[in-house]
Design a protein around this motif. Structure first.
Motif, PDB file in Angstrom:
ATOM      1  N   PRO A 126     -21.414 -17.108  34.677  1.00 42.50           N
ATOM      2  CA  PRO A 126     -20.232 -17.761  34.086  1.00 42.50           C
ATOM      3  C   PRO A 126     -18.966 -16.955  34.359  1.00 42.50           C
ATOM      4  O   PRO A 126     -18.994 -15.723  34.453  1.00 42.50           O
ATOM      5  N   GLU A 127     -17.862 -17.655  34.447  1.00 42.09           N
ATOM      6  CA  GLU A 127     -16.576 -17.008  34.748  1.00 42.09           C
ATOM      7  C   GLU A 127     -15.814 -16.630  33.491  1.00 42.09           C
ATOM      8  O   GLU A 127     -14.960 -15.743  33.533  1.00 42.09           O
ATOM      9  N   ASP A 128     -16.045 -17.315  32.372  1.00 37.89           N
ATOM     10  CA  ASP A 128     -15.308 -17.005  31.149  1.00 37.89           C
ATOM     11  C   ASP A 128     -16.199 -17.217  29.940  1.00 37.89           C
ATOM     12  O   ASP A 128     -17.307 -17.724  30.035  1.00 37.89           O
ATOM     13  N   GLY A 129     -15.694 -16.800  28.776  1.00 40.63           N
ATOM     14  CA  GLY A 129     -16.464 -16.922  27.543  1.00 40.63           C
ATOM     15  C   GLY A 129     -17.382 -15.722  27.334  1.00 40.63           C
ATOM     16  O   GLY A 129     -17.473 -14.825  28.169  1.00 40.63           O
ATOM     17  N   GLN A 130     -18.041 -15.702  26.166  1.00 44.99           N
ATOM     18  CA  GLN A 130     -18.984 -14.643  25.837  1.00 44.99           C
ATOM     19  C   GLN A 130     -20.404 -15.145  26.077  1.00 44.99           C
ATOM     20  O   GLN A 130     -20.799 -16.184  25.544  1.00 44.99           O
ATOM     21  N   TRP A 131     -21.169 -14.391  26.857  1.00 44.18           N
ATOM     22  CA  TRP A 131     -22.501 -14.827  27.252  1.00 44.18           C
ATOM     23  C   TRP A 131     -23.525 -13.716  27.056  1.00 44.18           C
ATOM     24  O   TRP A 131     -23.209 -12.540  27.198  1.00 44.18           O
ATOM     25  N   ILE A 132     -24.744 -14.122  26.755  1.00 43.60           N
ATOM     26  CA  ILE A 132     -25.899 -13.228  26.791  1.00 43.60           C
ATOM     27  C   ILE A 132     -26.907 -13.851  27.745  1.00 43.60           C
ATOM     28  O   ILE A 132     -27.273 -15.024  27.603  1.00 43.60           O
ATOM     29  N   ILE A 133     -27.335 -13.092  28.735  1.00 52.97           N
ATOM     30  CA  ILE A 133     -28.379 -13.553  29.644  1.00 52.97           C
ATOM     31  C   ILE A 133     -29.691 -12.932  29.195  1.00 52.97           C
ATOM     32  O   ILE A 133     -29.860 -11.714  29.224  1.00 52.97           O
ATOM     33  N   ALA A 134     -30.604 -13.787  28.760  1.00 54.65           N
ATOM     34  CA  ALA A 134     -31.893 -13.340  28.232  1.00 54.65           C
ATOM     35  C   ALA A 134     -32.995 -14.155  28.889  1.00 54.65           C
ATOM     36  O   ALA A 134     -33.865 -14.711  28.224  1.00 54.65           O
ATOM     37  N   THR A 135     -32.924 -14.240  30.212  1.00 55.20           N
ATOM     38  CA  THR A 135     -33.815 -15.125  30.965  1.00 55.20           C
ATOM     39  C   THR A 135     -35.175 -14.518  31.232  1.00 55.20           C
ATOM     40  O   THR A 135     -36.060 -15.191  31.758  1.00 55.20           O
ATOM     41  N   GLY A 136     -35.361 -13.263  30.901  1.00 52.82           N
ATOM     42  CA  GLY A 136     -36.673 -12.661  31.020  1.00 52.82           C
ATOM     43  C   GLY A 136     -37.063 -12.338  32.444  1.00 52.82           C
ATOM     44  O   GLY A 136     -36.288 -12.523  33.391  1.00 52.82           O
TER      45      GLY A 136
END
Length: 453
Positions: A126-136
């Motif tokens: 993603p280009e903006d915003g707050q993200w958590i990647i927890a795709t394992g």
């Protein structure tokens, strides 16, 4: 506050979503299943587990993963609460009815007013915003390529294996018997939680010969990753020495065969209940890369399993993880894109409990950032703190490999006061961790929310 987007609805993503939503943040949880499947998953449910014993030991005084359970309970963790609610008898372990566990977590998160679940694959960063990647470790290939392009590094990887599951009604109980090792457990149900299949020396030797000769799944060209030691395939253990399995998952200690009480088995295969109904049993420690046809032939050589039918055969798959000490900061953010956090097994923690704990922490770190605050570092003397310290700088980036929580990650305890034996030393670790975790929760303003959850 702005929305928090979380990619991945496994253990880490589900826990992160719960923590943020309970704190008043609107969460969009993106899960590619069931539209895009994986090798290990069978449904589109959130927090779907492969193994019923994924939570492992529940001893919070002598075991690091049991201590992690305690910390998650104190912090109001959703997944540990659901694990407690759907626990199965398993001696001193916290085994879970996988389907009921995933069903209730899915229903709970989808019913939360601050959570929106969107099914579909995210293929780019993603280009903006707050993200958590927890795709394992089973991150989709498109997203993995996007992560690799951003981090400008080759993926680190290892191979992981899963064990077969047997229909209980097909186990011959004239051969097998019910007993937990050393009769461990507070109730009769816990003391008889395992099915045990005994082997004589001749049967064991024949089994090892067949195991070594069986047709195996071969790696594709260019796949050079090693195995994670905590989930070694049984044939790999057997290749290390013919007696390896007899001193590992097939050790015959702490068990008495009521069919032949005077005869000590040379080796024992244990099966652990895999669901609350007791209709399915997982073959303990029998992760395998044997091809399906070979599996049924070899496993039916085990006394008591000659007529066994399998609800799921074992298998092996490739897992990927980040070089987190190099790529993540102490807030679990990607250094090159601090709007993106990572959580769970993709960060290099190994195990479902460890993954959920990192999801819990990542969710809380994201909430604090959205509020314009910064949480104090988690004390490295706690199980959660030892893990996050390890992956965000405590480990050497050149040799970084996935790691379960263990007391070797903790700062040493003071050996004074007569604490010299292992039990005393472990108790010192857990006493210190509990005090420091409670103090950290109070300082972070999380203790009240933990009680409410």
């Amino acid at each position: 506050m702005s929305e928090l987007h979380i990619i991945g609805g496994g253990m880490a993503g589900s826990e992160a979503a719960w923590q943020a939503a309970e704190a008043g943040v609107r969460v969009v949880l993106h899960e590619m299943r069931p539209e895009v499947g994986t090798f290990a998953h069978k449904t589109g449910q959130l927090a779907e587990m492969v193994c019923s014993n994924s939570f492992r030991s529940d001893d919070d005084e002598q075991n690091a993963v049991g201590l992690l359970h305690w910390e998650m309970r104190e912090a109001g963790g959703l997944l540990i609460r659901m694990a407690d609610r759907h626990r199965l008898p398993a001696g001193g372990a916290l085994a879970v009815d996988r389907d009921a566990f995933a069903d209730e977590i899915t229903a709970t998160l989808k019913a939360h007013p601050n959570v929106t679940v969107e099914h579909g694959e995210i293929t780019a960063l993603p280009e903006d915003g707050q993200w958590i990647i927890a795709t394992g470790p089973l991150t989709s290939s498109a997203l993995a390529e996007a992560i690799l392009a951003e981090t400008d590094t080759e993926a680190l990887a290892f191979f992981d294996a899963i064990a077969p599951i047997v229909y209980a009604e097909t186990v011959d109980m004239d051969v097998a018997w019910r007993q937990s090792r050393y009769d461990k457990g507070e109730t009769e149900e816990e003391r008889t939680a395992y099915l045990n299949c005994p082997m004589t020396k001749a049967e064991y030797e024949a089994f090892i010969d067949a195991l070594l000769a069986a047709e195996k799944t071969e790696f594709k060209e260019g796949e050079t990753a090693g195995y994670f030691d905590g989930c070694l395939p049984i044939e790999v253990m057997a290749e290390r020495g013919r007696e390896t399995l007899r001193f590992g998952p097939m050790k015959p200690v702490g068990l008495t065969n009521p069919h032949q009480p005077e005869q000590k088995p040379y080796a024992v295969v244990q099966l652990r209940r895999d669901n609350k109904l007791g209709t399915l049993y997982n073959i303990v420690g029998f992760q395998t890369k044997m091809k399906y046809g070979a599996q049924t032939e070899v496993l039916r050589m085990i006394p008591g399993l000659s007529e066994a039918k399998f609800a799921r055969l074992g298998g092996i798959h490739r897992n990927t993880f980040l070089n987190s000490p190099r790529l993540l900061d102490d807030q679990m953010r990607l250094r090159s894109r601090p709007r993106i956090r990572f959580a769970g097994q993709i960060t290099g923690v190994e195990g479902y409990v460890e993954s959920a704990a990192m999801g819990l922490l990542a969710g809380r770190l994201a909430v604090a950032e959205l509020r314009g605050e910064t949480l104090a570092p988690v004390p490295p003397t706690t199980a959660t703190g030892a893990l996050v310290t390890h992956i965000t700088g405590g480990a050497d980036a050149k040799t970084f490999q996935p790691m379960n929580v263990n007391f070797g990650l903790f700062p040493p305890v003071d050996a004074k006061g007569g604490r010299k034996g292992r039990r005393d030393r472990y108790k010192a670790y857990t006493d210190r961790a509990k005090a420091d975790w409670a103090a950290w929760l109070r300082g972070a303003g999380l203790d009240a929310q933990a009680g409410a959850a």
